[in-house]
Design a protein around this motif. Structure first.
Motif, short mmCIF file in Angstrom:
data_model
loop_
_atom_site.label_atom_id
_atom_site.label_comp_id
_atom_site.label_asym_id
_atom_site.label_seq_id
_atom_site.Cartn_x
_atom_site.Cartn_y
_atom_site.Cartn_z
N GLY A 87 0.81 -1.22 0.00
CA GLY A 87 0.00 0.00 0.00
C GLY A 87 0.84 1.26 0.00
N GLY A 88 2.15 1.11 0.04
CA GLY A 88 3.07 2.25 0.05
C GLY A 88 3.95 2.22 -1.18
N GLY A 89 5.22 1.96 -0.94
CA GLY A 89 6.18 1.96 -2.04
C GLY A 89 6.10 0.75 -2.95
N GLY A 90 5.63 -0.36 -2.39
CA GLY A 90 5.52 -1.58 -3.20
C GLY A 90 6.87 -2.11 -3.65
N LEU A 91 7.90 -1.88 -2.84
CA LEU A 91 9.26 -2.25 -3.24
C LEU A 91 9.82 -3.42 -2.45
CD1 LEU A 91 10.70 1.36 -3.68
CD2 LEU A 91 10.00 -0.24 -5.48
N TYR A 92 8.94 -4.31 -2.02
CA TYR A 92 9.40 -5.51 -1.33
C TYR A 92 10.05 -6.43 -2.36
CZ TYR A 92 9.63 -9.27 2.04
OH TYR A 92 10.09 -10.23 2.90
N PRO A 93 11.24 -6.96 -2.06
CA PRO A 93 11.95 -7.80 -3.05
C PRO A 93 11.29 -9.18 -3.20
CG PRO A 93 13.19 -7.69 -1.01
CD PRO A 93 12.02 -6.77 -0.85
N ILE A 94 10.42 -9.27 -4.18
CA ILE A 94 9.71 -10.50 -4.46
C ILE A 94 9.43 -10.56 -5.97
CG2 ILE A 94 7.41 -9.52 -4.08
CD1 ILE A 94 6.71 -12.19 -2.66
N GLY A 95 9.41 -11.75 -6.49
CA GLY A 95 9.13 -11.92 -7.92
C GLY A 95 8.04 -12.94 -8.13
N GLU A 96 7.76 -13.22 -9.36
CA GLU A 96 6.71 -14.20 -9.67
C GLU A 96 7.10 -15.61 -9.25
OE1 GLU A 96 5.04 -14.06 -13.60
OE2 GLU A 96 5.24 -11.87 -13.66
N ALA A 97 8.37 -15.93 -9.33
CA ALA A 97 8.82 -17.29 -9.03
C ALA A 97 9.75 -17.36 -7.82
CB ALA A 97 9.52 -17.87 -10.25
N TRP A 98 9.88 -16.30 -7.07
CA TRP A 98 10.77 -16.29 -5.91
C TRP A 98 10.23 -15.34 -4.86
CZ3 TRP A 98 13.09 -11.57 -4.76
CH2 TRP A 98 13.07 -10.62 -5.79
N GLY A 99 10.59 -15.59 -3.63
CA GLY A 99 10.20 -14.74 -2.52
C GLY A 99 11.38 -14.48 -1.60
N THR A 100 11.21 -13.56 -0.67
CA THR A 100 12.27 -13.19 0.25
C THR A 100 11.69 -13.10 1.66
OG1 THR A 100 13.26 -11.85 -1.51
CG2 THR A 100 14.10 -11.52 0.70
N LYS A 101 12.28 -13.80 2.61
CA LYS A 101 11.86 -13.67 4.01
C LYS A 101 12.18 -12.25 4.46
CE LYS A 101 12.39 -18.46 5.38
NZ LYS A 101 13.10 -19.40 6.22
N LEU A 102 11.40 -11.75 5.41
CA LEU A 102 11.56 -10.38 5.86
C LEU A 102 12.98 -10.10 6.37
CD1 LEU A 102 10.23 -7.64 6.20
CD2 LEU A 102 9.43 -8.38 8.46
#
Length: 133
Positions: A87-102
């Motif tokens: 709801g803000g910057g939307g710059l969390y490092p995540i992709g369609e086929a990969w994710g990132t723990k916080l």
């Protein structure tokens, strides 16, 4: 014996001359190669070995724009939470086929030290206060 003393004196004089001229050479040191911010960032990313990317991580091209965007958002006064939020910057490092723990995302965010070092302290403080670092 006189010959030995003369030879030793000559050898010492030659050694002293060689040492003193070696120390006074005017050779200029070679400049070290400049490493780009991008190269520094990816060197750190590859060395970090994020656990959340063990089975499937991003290609470098998927991460390229994040550091500059994070610097822009954080430099504008936004928080890490806002920068990462959808709801803000939307710059969390995540992709369609990969994710990132916080925790990994917070470590990755510290790339601001390469791109915008003046903001790094702000980020560290926010992560410390929030208990994330």
């Amino acid at each position: 014996m006189h010959t030995r003393t003369a030879a030793a004196t000559l050898a010492a004089a030659l050694l002293l001359t060689a040492c003193s001229s070696a120390g006074t050479t005017s050779a200029k040191p070679k400049p070290s190669p400049t490493v780009s911010k991008r190269e520094q960032f990816f060197h750190a990313v590859h060395a970090a070995d994020f656990q959340s990317w063990t089975t499937n991580g991003p290609a470098d091209s998927e991460l390229t724009d994040y550091p500059r965007q994070w610097c822009d958002a954080l430099g504008s006064g936004h928080t890490v939470e806002w920068t990462f939020s959808s709801g803000g910057g939307g710059l969390y490092p995540i992709g369609e086929a990969w994710g990132t723990k916080l925790a990994d995302a917070h470590e990755l965010l510290l790339a601001v030290k390469v791109y915008c070092p003046t903001i790094r302290g702000q980020v560290l403080e926010e992560l410390r206060v929030g208990g994330a670092y």
